[in-house]
Design an enzyme around this catalytic site. Structure first.
Site, PDB file in Angstrom:
ATOM      1  N   LYS A 119       0.816  -1.215   0.000  1.00 34.57           N
ATOM      2  CA  LYS A 119       0.000   0.000   0.000  1.00 34.57           C
ATOM      3  C   LYS A 119       0.848   1.263   0.000  1.00 34.57           C
ATOM      4  CE  LYS A 119      -4.426  -1.374   2.013  1.00 34.57           C
ATOM      5  NZ  LYS A 119      -5.433  -1.015   3.014  1.00 34.57           N
ATOM      6  N   LYS A 203      -4.781 -10.830  -6.390  1.00 35.82           N
ATOM      7  CA  LYS A 203      -6.107 -11.035  -5.795  1.00 35.82           C
ATOM      8  C   LYS A 203      -7.140 -10.062  -6.364  1.00 35.82           C
ATOM      9  CE  LYS A 203      -5.674  -8.026  -1.815  1.00 35.82           C
ATOM     10  NZ  LYS A 203      -5.869  -7.755  -0.417  1.00 35.82           N
ATOM     11  N   LYS A 206     -10.682  -4.166  -4.660  1.00 34.61           N
ATOM     12  CA  LYS A 206     -11.406  -2.917  -4.928  1.00 34.61           C
ATOM     13  C   LYS A 206     -10.531  -1.931  -5.677  1.00 34.61           C
ATOM     14  CE  LYS A 206     -13.478  -3.076  -0.363  1.00 34.61           C
ATOM     15  NZ  LYS A 206     -13.537  -2.581   0.994  1.00 34.61           N
TER      16      LYS A 206
HETATM   17  P1  AMP Z   1     -11.320  -5.312   3.064  1.00 31.89           P
HETATM   18  O1  AMP Z   1     -12.351  -4.867   2.103  1.00 31.89           O
HETATM   19  O2  AMP Z   1      -9.931  -5.172   2.573  1.00 31.89           O
HETATM   20  O3  AMP Z   1     -11.549  -4.738   4.433  1.00 31.89           O
HETATM   21  O4  AMP Z   1     -11.543  -6.879   3.188  1.00 31.89           O
HETATM   22  C1  AMP Z   1     -12.658  -7.432   3.829  1.00 31.89           C
HETATM   23  C2  AMP Z   1     -12.530  -8.941   3.917  1.00 31.89           C
HETATM   24  O5  AMP Z   1     -12.560  -9.526   2.616  1.00 31.89           O
HETATM   25  C3  AMP Z   1     -11.225  -9.421   4.567  1.00 31.89           C
HETATM   26  O6  AMP Z   1     -11.533 -10.540   5.395  1.00 31.89           O
HETATM   27  C4  AMP Z   1     -10.379  -9.836   3.400  1.00 31.89           C
HETATM   28  O7  AMP Z   1      -9.440 -10.838   3.754  1.00 31.89           O
HETATM   29  C5  AMP Z   1     -11.426 -10.393   2.453  1.00 31.89           C
HETATM   30  N1  AMP Z   1     -10.972 -10.336   1.058  1.00 31.89           N
HETATM   31  C6  AMP Z   1     -10.612  -9.226   0.366  1.00 31.89           C
HETATM   32  N2  AMP Z   1     -10.232  -9.533  -0.887  1.00 31.89           N
HETATM   33  C7  AMP Z   1     -10.365 -10.893  -1.001  1.00 31.89           C
HETATM   34  C8  AMP Z   1     -10.139 -11.837  -2.070  1.00 31.89           C
HETATM   35  N3  AMP Z   1      -9.722 -11.439  -3.260  1.00 31.89           N
HETATM   36  N4  AMP Z   1     -10.371 -13.144  -1.824  1.00 31.89           N
HETATM   37  C9  AMP Z   1     -10.826 -13.542  -0.596  1.00 31.89           C
HETATM   38  N5  AMP Z   1     -11.050 -12.713   0.430  1.00 31.89           N
HETATM   39  C10 AMP Z   1     -10.833 -11.408   0.242  1.00 31.89           C
END
Ligand code: AMP
Ligand code: TRP
Length: 341
Positions: A119, A203, A206
């Site tokens: 990041k 991965k 967003k």
């Molecule tokens: P965040 O939006 O970064 O706060 O992520 C929210 C949740 O989604 C966290 O538990 C992340 O580990 C999970 N997550 C985000 N991107 C992925 C992905 N590509 N595959 C699986 N889990 C994800």
């Protein structure tokens, strides 16, 4: 849980940042697991707005983005009578414990965090101190409730290890053996690592500039079909065994998505489609995704149109979360040895 602990001893905590629309990776890696866990365990699901401000946010968007995640939680099936849904910044315990943990964690531990490196990019000097300390706040989120289990996607593994290190060091440093539990990550399952539809080696995220790389939770059926149609695969069709998916990142990703949505193993997906071309598999995957996501998208719109109800649910959540963390923080203050009035 996995090791046969009774439900009475378990407490589940997880967090999602209010930083824009959720995608299929968030759903399969996190939300879908939250929904399953709420039936067997005490659960807290937190919208982590303090984490969101570690990088600049669009002005005036934070409160709306927070309600949006609340709507997504409810639309996915989290029941506010079963699980606590709340906003991180409304419970001061998080920031308070994070400061104490800032004094427990070591610079070297944080310097190893790959998410910070990703990041912060090349210009580390311009990253906020908050971005550097991000995983310390995450440890505080979990441990302010003495949570024992943390459902997250695979990308959070390293942060969970750090939470365990902080818990252990705090207990040792302050001679308070077993005060904080060692929180266990719940990462397993086919949804734990959903990759970009354009590049099976990164991965789904967003922040990917290409919208074709991800399925958003509110994509229309047409968009979903189009994105899967354009998803990267390879000239070979669907193989018969999971070993044959090795090194075929795009193909493996689509099989994993199908398995996650259908709640079956990857091998079961292969048994169903072995020998078929992607021209057969992709439309079947799109139909499945539409069938699973459309009802959620409809619920999501309904909740989004009722901000007063969202605010009511979040306020109740704040009360419940504060009631759980307050006695734990009081004990922490005692253990650290602060003056009391
Ligand atoms: P965040 O939006 O970064 O706060 O992520 C929210 C949740 O989604 C966290 O538990 C992340 O580990 C999970 N997550 C985000 N991107 C992925 C992905 N590509 N595959 C699986 N889990 C994800
Ligand atoms: N860092 C997590 C993510 O980006 C969000 C998060 C913050 C979290 N605090 C948490 C996850 C506590 C689990 C537990 O996905």
């Amino acid at each position: 849980m996995t090791n046969g602990q009774s439900t009475a001893q378990t407490r589940v905590f997880s967090g999602v940042q209010p930083t824009g629309k959720l995608h299929l990776g968030n759903y399969l890696g996190a939300l879908k697991k939250f929904v399953a866990l709420q039936h067997q365990h005490e659960c807290l699901f937190c919208i982590v707005d303090l984490h969101a401000i570690t990088v600049p946010q669009e002005k005036g968007q934070l409160a709306d983005n927070t309600r949006e995640i609340a709507a997504a939680f409810l639309a996915a099936g989290i029941d506010p009578d079963k699980a606590v849904i709340f906003v991180q910044s409304t419970v001061p315990a998080h920031a308070e414990l994070a400061w104490i943990f800032n004094c427990t964690a070591k610079m070297g531990w944080l310097e190893r965090m790959t998410q910070f490196k990703d990041k912060a990019g090349k210009d580390k000097e311009r990253a906020s101190v908050g971005l550097f300390a991000y995983p310390v706040l995450q440890a505080a989120d979990i441990l302010a409730y003495k949570a024992t289990h943390v459902p997250v996607g695979d990308d959070q593994k390293q942060h969970l290890e750090l939470s365990r290190d902080i818990a252990e060091r705090f207990n040792r440093e302050y001679d308070a053996p077993k005060f904080f539990p060692q929180p266990e990550p719940l990462i397993q399952g086919p949804g734990a690592r959903i990759m970009s539809l354009k590049d099976g080696t990164v991965k789904m995220s967003k922040s990917d500039p290409s919208d074709l790389s991800r399925i958003n939770m509110d994509d229309t059926p047409e968009k979903i079909a189009k994105k899967f149609k354009k998803a990267r695969t390879d000239p070979d069709g669907v193989p018969a065994s999971t070993e044959e998916l090795l090194g075929r990142d795009g193909a493996r990703n689509l099989i994993g998505i199908y398995a996650g949505l259908a709640e079956i193993s990857q091998q079961q997906v292969l048994d169903q489609f072995a020998g078929q071309g992607w021209g057969v598999f992709k439309p079947a995957l799109a139909d499945l995704a539409v069938a699973k996501l459309t009802p959620i998208a409809e619920n999501f719109t309904r909740y989004q149109n009722d901000p007063a109800e969202l605010d009511r649910i979040l306020s109740v959540g704040t009360q419940k979360a504060a009631a759980i963390s307050a006695p734990i923080i009081a004990e922490v203050r005692d253990i650290v040895g602060f003056w009391k009035n």
